[in-house]
Design a protein around this motif. Structure first.
Motif, PDB file in Angstrom:
ATOM      1  N   VAL A  24     -50.381  66.921   6.301  1.00 50.44           N
ATOM      2  CA  VAL A  24     -49.801  68.262   6.166  1.00 50.44           C
ATOM      3  C   VAL A  24     -49.633  68.900   7.543  1.00 50.44           C
ATOM      4  CG1 VAL A  24     -50.248  70.601   5.295  1.00 50.44           C
ATOM      5  CG2 VAL A  24     -50.549  68.622   3.782  1.00 50.44           C
ATOM      6  N   SER A  25     -50.632  68.773   8.394  1.00 51.98           N
ATOM      7  CA  SER A  25     -50.570  69.352   9.732  1.00 51.98           C
ATOM      8  C   SER A  25     -49.438  68.733  10.557  1.00 51.98           C
ATOM      9  CB  SER A  25     -51.911  69.163  10.434  1.00 51.98           C
ATOM     10  OG  SER A  25     -51.854  69.643  11.749  1.00 51.98           O
ATOM     11  N   VAL A  26     -49.346  67.421  10.554  1.00 49.94           N
ATOM     12  CA  VAL A  26     -48.290  66.734  11.312  1.00 49.94           C
ATOM     13  C   VAL A  26     -46.916  67.099  10.750  1.00 49.94           C
ATOM     14  CG1 VAL A  26     -47.310  64.463  11.867  1.00 49.94           C
ATOM     15  CG2 VAL A  26     -49.782  64.831  12.046  1.00 49.94           C
ATOM     16  N   PHE A  27     -46.821  67.117   9.431  1.00 43.63           N
ATOM     17  CA  PHE A  27     -45.549  67.439   8.791  1.00 43.63           C
ATOM     18  C   PHE A  27     -45.064  68.836   9.190  1.00 43.63           C
ATOM     19  CE2 PHE A  27     -43.336  69.365   5.115  1.00 43.63           C
ATOM     20  CZ  PHE A  27     -42.163  68.626   5.183  1.00 43.63           C
ATOM     21  N   TYR A  28     -45.930  69.824   9.098  1.00 42.36           N
ATOM     22  CA  TYR A  28     -45.483  71.181   9.403  1.00 42.36           C
ATOM     23  C   TYR A  28     -45.244  71.396  10.894  1.00 42.36           C
ATOM     24  CZ  TYR A  28     -45.465  72.585   4.618  1.00 42.36           C
ATOM     25  OH  TYR A  28     -45.149  72.689   3.292  1.00 42.36           O
ATOM     26  N   ALA A  29     -45.880  70.630  11.741  1.00 38.75           N
ATOM     27  CA  ALA A  29     -45.533  70.693  13.167  1.00 38.75           C
ATOM     28  C   ALA A  29     -44.088  70.229  13.352  1.00 38.75           C
ATOM     29  CB  ALA A  29     -46.493  69.830  13.978  1.00 38.75           C
ATOM     30  N   GLN A  30     -43.699  69.208  12.595  1.00 36.33           N
ATOM     31  CA  GLN A  30     -42.319  68.721  12.689  1.00 36.33           C
ATOM     32  C   GLN A  30     -41.332  69.666  12.000  1.00 36.33           C
ATOM     33  OE1 GLN A  30     -41.635  64.572  12.098  1.00 36.33           O
ATOM     34  NE2 GLN A  30     -43.521  64.006  13.124  1.00 36.33           N
ATOM     35  N   ILE A  31     -41.758  70.264  10.895  1.00 31.57           N
ATOM     36  CA  ILE A  31     -40.906  71.248  10.208  1.00 31.57           C
ATOM     37  C   ILE A  31     -40.524  72.364  11.169  1.00 31.57           C
ATOM     38  CG2 ILE A  31     -41.097  73.229   8.607  1.00 31.57           C
ATOM     39  CD1 ILE A  31     -40.164  70.850   7.088  1.00 31.57           C
ATOM     40  N   ARG A  32     -41.493  72.843  11.926  1.00 32.25           N
ATOM     41  CA  ARG A  32     -41.230  73.972  12.841  1.00 32.25           C
ATOM     42  C   ARG A  32     -40.178  73.611  13.887  1.00 32.25           C
ATOM     43  NH1 ARG A  32     -46.735  74.759  11.677  1.00 32.25           N
ATOM     44  NH2 ARG A  32     -47.571  73.812  13.552  1.00 32.25           N
ATOM     45  N   ARG A  33     -40.017  72.322  14.181  1.00 28.36           N
ATOM     46  CA  ARG A  33     -39.024  71.885  15.168  1.00 28.36           C
ATOM     47  C   ARG A  33     -37.713  71.434  14.524  1.00 28.36           C
ATOM     48  NH1 ARG A  33     -43.841  69.408  17.132  1.00 28.36           N
ATOM     49  NH2 ARG A  33     -43.212  67.423  16.248  1.00 28.36           N
ATOM     50  N   HIS A  34     -37.670  71.356  13.211  1.00 26.40           N
ATOM     51  CA  HIS A  34     -36.480  70.853  12.523  1.00 26.40           C
ATOM     52  C   HIS A  34     -35.332  71.859  12.658  1.00 26.40           C
ATOM     53  CE1 HIS A  34     -33.886  69.482   9.236  1.00 26.40           C
ATOM     54  NE2 HIS A  34     -34.488  68.315   9.369  1.00 26.40           N
ATOM     55  N   PRO A  35     -34.128  71.386  13.016  1.00 22.05           N
ATOM     56  CA  PRO A  35     -33.024  72.324  13.268  1.00 22.05           C
ATOM     57  C   PRO A  35     -32.556  73.106  12.034  1.00 22.05           C
ATOM     58  CG  PRO A  35     -32.247  70.051  13.343  1.00 22.05           C
ATOM     59  CD  PRO A  35     -33.747  70.002  13.250  1.00 22.05           C
ATOM     60  N   VAL A  36     -32.692  72.558  10.843  1.00 20.00           N
ATOM     61  CA  VAL A  36     -32.270  73.259   9.626  1.00 20.00           C
ATOM     62  C   VAL A  36     -33.454  73.921   8.938  1.00 20.00           C
ATOM     63  CG1 VAL A  36     -31.229  72.987   7.328  1.00 20.00           C
ATOM     64  CG2 VAL A  36     -30.293  71.721   9.289  1.00 20.00           C
ATOM     65  N   LEU A  37     -34.512  73.171   8.719  1.00 18.38           N
ATOM     66  CA  LEU A  37     -35.654  73.689   7.965  1.00 18.38           C
ATOM     67  C   LEU A  37     -36.525  74.639   8.777  1.00 18.38           C
ATOM     68  CD1 LEU A  37     -36.654  70.379   6.148  1.00 18.38           C
ATOM     69  CD2 LEU A  37     -35.264  72.264   5.257  1.00 18.38           C
TER      70      LEU A  37
END
Length: 142
Positions: A24-37
């Motif tokens: 969950v932690s790794v996923f949301y770190a990537q979500i914060r950098r995602h250009p759309v999400l």
């Protein structure tokens, strides 16, 4: 039918709470950098609120996978009440989630969790399509 383990006979598959928290932690770190999400999440979650959000989502997954009964809430309602969350965002979310699962977990755990995430994500996507269509419109089946 859920797989059972000696320590928790109701577990869907053999993963630990720490592994869930890590993913969950790794996923949301990537979500914060995602250009759309990323911008969509940023509109709803302040920087200081991320730890609480990640904890809540980790509890959701522990409830879904480990059957811990540690989450209460209505995630479908949360998604429906945010008009900027669209059905087309769910495939993006799932693709990123699959990438994280594959990178962070052994293959058998990644596959098991991905299958569950796909079912849940498709349910959310279909629910949003269904609930947001005009009342007298024919159903959208995909």
């Amino acid at each position: 039918m859920p797989e059972t383990t000696p320590d928790n006979p109701l577990k869907r598959f053999d993963i630990t709470a720490d592994q869930i928290t890590h993913v969950v932690s790794v996923f949301y770190a990537q979500i914060r950098r995602h250009p759309v999400l990323g911008p969509i999440f940023a509109d709803h979650i302040n920087d200081s609120d991320w730890p609480a959000h990640e904890d809540k989502i980790a509890r959701f997954w522990r409830n879904a996978i480990l059957r811990e009964k540690c989450y209460s809430g209505n995630p479908m309602r949360q998604h429906l009440t945010r008009p900027d969350i669209k059905a087309e965002h769910f495939p993006l979310w799932l693709a990123l989630f699959h990438q994280v699962l594959q990178a962070e977990l052994p293959a058998h755990l990644a596959r098991s969790w991905a299958a569950l995430a796909d079912r849940i994500g498709e349910g959310f996507r279909a629910g949003i399509v269904s609930m947001r269509q005009p009342k007298d419109a024919p159903p959208k089946l995909f």
